[in-house]
Scaffold this active site. Structure first.
Site, mmCIF file in Angstrom:
data_model
loop_
_atom_site.group_PDB
_atom_site.id
_atom_site.type_symbol
_atom_site.label_atom_id
_atom_site.label_comp_id
_atom_site.label_asym_id
_atom_site.label_seq_id
_atom_site.Cartn_x
_atom_site.Cartn_y
_atom_site.Cartn_z
ATOM 1 N N LYS A 124 6.555 -11.341 1.116
ATOM 2 C CA LYS A 124 6.664 -10.163 1.966
ATOM 3 C C LYS A 124 6.646 -10.570 3.442
ATOM 4 C CE LYS A 124 4.155 -6.870 -0.991
ATOM 5 N NZ LYS A 124 5.233 -5.875 -1.150
ATOM 6 N N ARG A 136 5.056 -3.868 -12.083
ATOM 7 C CA ARG A 136 5.628 -3.316 -13.312
ATOM 8 C C ARG A 136 5.557 -4.309 -14.469
ATOM 9 N NH1 ARG A 136 11.137 -2.178 -10.210
ATOM 10 N NH2 ARG A 136 9.584 -2.022 -8.565
HETATM 11 N N1 BES Z 1 2.635 -3.336 -4.151
HETATM 12 C C1 BES Z 1 3.995 -3.164 -3.793
HETATM 13 C C2 BES Z 1 4.350 -1.717 -3.477
HETATM 14 C C3 BES Z 1 3.787 -1.137 -2.199
HETATM 15 C C4 BES Z 1 4.414 -1.388 -0.984
HETATM 16 C C5 BES Z 1 2.716 -0.294 -2.230
HETATM 17 C C6 BES Z 1 3.932 -0.826 0.168
HETATM 18 C C7 BES Z 1 2.244 0.289 -1.073
HETATM 19 C C8 BES Z 1 2.851 0.021 0.131
HETATM 20 C C9 BES Z 1 4.897 -3.601 -4.932
HETATM 21 O O1 BES Z 1 4.446 -4.650 -5.695
HETATM 22 C C10 BES Z 1 6.206 -4.035 -4.331
HETATM 23 O O2 BES Z 1 6.193 -5.011 -3.639
HETATM 24 N N2 BES Z 1 7.270 -3.315 -4.643
HETATM 25 C C11 BES Z 1 8.561 -3.614 -4.138
HETATM 26 C C12 BES Z 1 9.535 -3.578 -5.286
HETATM 27 C C13 BES Z 1 10.900 -4.077 -4.928
HETATM 28 C C14 BES Z 1 10.857 -5.566 -4.702
HETATM 29 C C15 BES Z 1 11.838 -3.746 -6.051
HETATM 30 C C16 BES Z 1 8.910 -2.559 -3.096
HETATM 31 O O3 BES Z 1 8.572 -1.391 -3.304
HETATM 32 O O4 BES Z 1 9.457 -2.920 -2.065
HETATM 33 MN MN MN Z 2 5.003 -6.519 -4.886
#
Ligand code: BES
Ligand code: MN
Ligand code: ZN
Length: 504
Positions: free
Chosen positions: A272, A346
């Site tokens: 990230k 997921r």
């Molecule tokens: N934990 C994150 C989702 C999240 C992001 C929660 C910001 C709260 C605030 C999750 O694991 C994630 O990184 N999701 C990605 C999925 C994508 C790579 C398909 C997302 O939502 O960007």
């Molecule tokens: Mn994630």
């Protein structure tokens, strides 16, 4: 020690609240009507106003106190007592509104006192039907995460409230569940790395009757083919665990609560960006809620069988991390092609959902997960996204949501979008991430296949589970800038309504 913060003690308030303790909360409602809402200075409020030499009426006249929920005014009596007048909102409002106002009102008053008073009198019955909610609000408002503060500021150790013993026990049990969820969600990652979290929960739950904790260690997860949990967690030296908390309070097949427990989500190899990365310590808010739900259910002695599944893993890049383009064999045999290691949640909960459906024999499965940035962007910090095919289950959850103030918005499971999950997986059965548009929906569709037709609801709590951006929008009973322990009261309320047949 982080785990676990105890709420203040809760004891019966007897006799005149104005002389029961040095610090007293006095609710002040507003008049109903179409004109400007005016504070109602009557009953206890009138007596308290007299005791503080009319400070309340003068503040009202000066336009400094309107009685809206969450507003407070502190005043002093001649004999050295402190009265906190707590705006309680409109008298005779709808029940759900009265409840939310009572929680906010009592929480705001307690927050004003938590560093000053050791003991507070709360005449909860002044809130009428919402008396219990006021006590819950007071306890939740008293929460402080001070394990890592050299100087502990919270002083409040006792709340006196005028409710029958059983109702006080009830409020306390709910608050304990929320406190536990908050502590876990907010804890620094290494304090609750999966092996340590497992030991702490085992230890904690051993104090309760009719509760068993089972922990699947890494070897067992590998041996039994939990490919989702194993692969997400294998990049960390702190290997994953599946923590299963069983509460046996009734008869019949258990309800399974699955909570995403990514102790820290760096994104993994698909790292990230760094600016908001630290928020991802609360990526365990789903599992934290599951633990809090199990705790509260057991403390309340709910007549249900409940299984909380808490798959805990740390998602970090290293030489042993799972890789984009890896194909992971899940516990149920599904082959998932990893298109993005940041879509880890997921994978982890899919294994737990499938296990609940096929091994545990759950009658229904509810998962809570800080799953997608898309849900957060769509709904912000105050709403979770609800997904289910089951209209009855949706209605029951929505009704519970209204009562507890943990707000939900239902989003659709769009069948056509499923095509993309397959299309992006030339090698496997499905991809873990397929498209940016409709991200929360795609994630929910991914999960659905792992429920194997069982009654299932998915709560994407990316917004309210973390809520560090809620600021002045947050209810007064949430801790500023911290995870609020979202979902504990909601699911407990749902389980109770289910038991009573209230929602069919
Ligand atoms: N934990 C994150 C989702 C999240 C992001 C929660 C910001 C709260 C605030 C999750 O694991 C994630 O990184 N999701 C990605 C999925 C994508 C790579 C398909 C997302 O939502 O960007
Ligand atoms: Mn994630
Ligand atoms: Zn995540």
């Amino acid at each position: 020690m982080v785990l676990y913060t105890r709420p203040p003690r809760l004891e019966a308030l007897e006799g005149d609240p104005l002389s029961a303790a040095r610090f007293v909360v006095v609710p002040v409602f507003q008049s109903k009507g179409d004109g400007e809402a005016k504070p109602l200075i009557e009953g206890l409020a009138a007596r308290a106003d007299e005791a503080v030499g009319g400070a309340l009426s003068r503040a009202v006249e000066a336009g400094l106190f309107r009685g809206s929920a969450g507003e407070t005014l502190t005043a002093f009596t001649g004999d050295g007592r402190v009265v906190v007048f707590a705006g309680a909102g409109e008298k005779g409002a709808e029940p759900w509104r009265l409840a939310e106002n009572a929680r906010a009102s009592a929480a705001a008053a307690v927050k004003a006192l938590v560093e000053k008073a050791g003991e507070v009198a709360l005449p909860a019955s002044e809130y009428g039907e919402a008396a219990l909610e006021a006590v819950v609000g007071a306890l939740l408002g008293a929460y402080r995460f001070e394990a890592f503060k050299s100087e502990r500021k919270a002083k409040l150790s006792r709340v006196l409230a005028d409710l029958p013993r059983e109702r006080l026990e009830e409020a306390l049990a709910l608050a304990e569940g929320v406190y536990l969820a908050r502590d876990i969600a907010n804890a620094p990652p290494h304090e609750v790395a999966p092996p340590r979290l497992a030991e702490r929960l085992r230890d904690l739950f051993s104090r309760l009757d009719r509760v068993e904790v089972e922990v699947f260690d890494y070897d067992r997860l590998v041996r039994e083919g939990f490919g989702g949990i194993v692969n997400v967690g294998r990049g960390s030296d702190e290997k994953p665990r599946l923590i299963i908390v069983r509460y046996n309070g009734g008869e019949g097949d258990p309800v399974a609560i699955v909570g995403k427990t990514i102790v820290f989500d760096s994104g993994g190899i698909n790292l990230k960006p760094s600016h908001m990365m630290f928020e991802m310590r609360a990526d365990k808010a789903g599992g934290a809620a599951a633990a809090g739900i199990a705790w509260a259910a057991a403390r309340l002695g709910l007549p249900v069988n409940l299984v909380a599944l808490i798959p805990a893993a740390i998602n970090v890049p290293s030489g042993s991390s799972y890789l984009p383009s890896d194909v992971v064999r899940m516990w149920d045999g599904t082959y998932v092609e990893v298109t993005n290691t940041d879509a880890e949640g997921r994978l982890v909960i899919a294994d737990a959902i499938a296990y609940a459906a096929k091994q545990i024999g759950a009658s229904e499965i509810i998962d809570l997960a800080t799953l997608t940035g898309a849900a957060w962007i769509a709904l912000g910090p105050l709403y979770a996204a609800l997904f289910t095919r089951d209209d009855k289950l949706a209605r029951a959850l929505e009704e519970a949501s209204r009562r507890t103030g943990e707000r939900l918005w239902r989003l659709p499971l769009v069948d056509e979008y499923k095509a993309m999950l397959g299309k992006k997986a030339p090698l496997g059965d499905v991809a873990n991430a397929a498209m940016r548009a409709g991200g929360a929906i795609c994630a929910a569709l991914f999960l659905e296949r792992f429920a194997h037709g069982k009654r299932w609801a998915h709560l994407d709590i990316a917004g309210p589970g973390i809520a560090s951006d809620a600021g002045p929008m947050a209810p007064k009973y949430w801790p500023q800038g911290l995870a609020p322990g979202w979902g504990v009261r909601l699911i407990i309320d749902y389980l109770r309504s289910r038991g009573s047949g209230a929602s069919g």
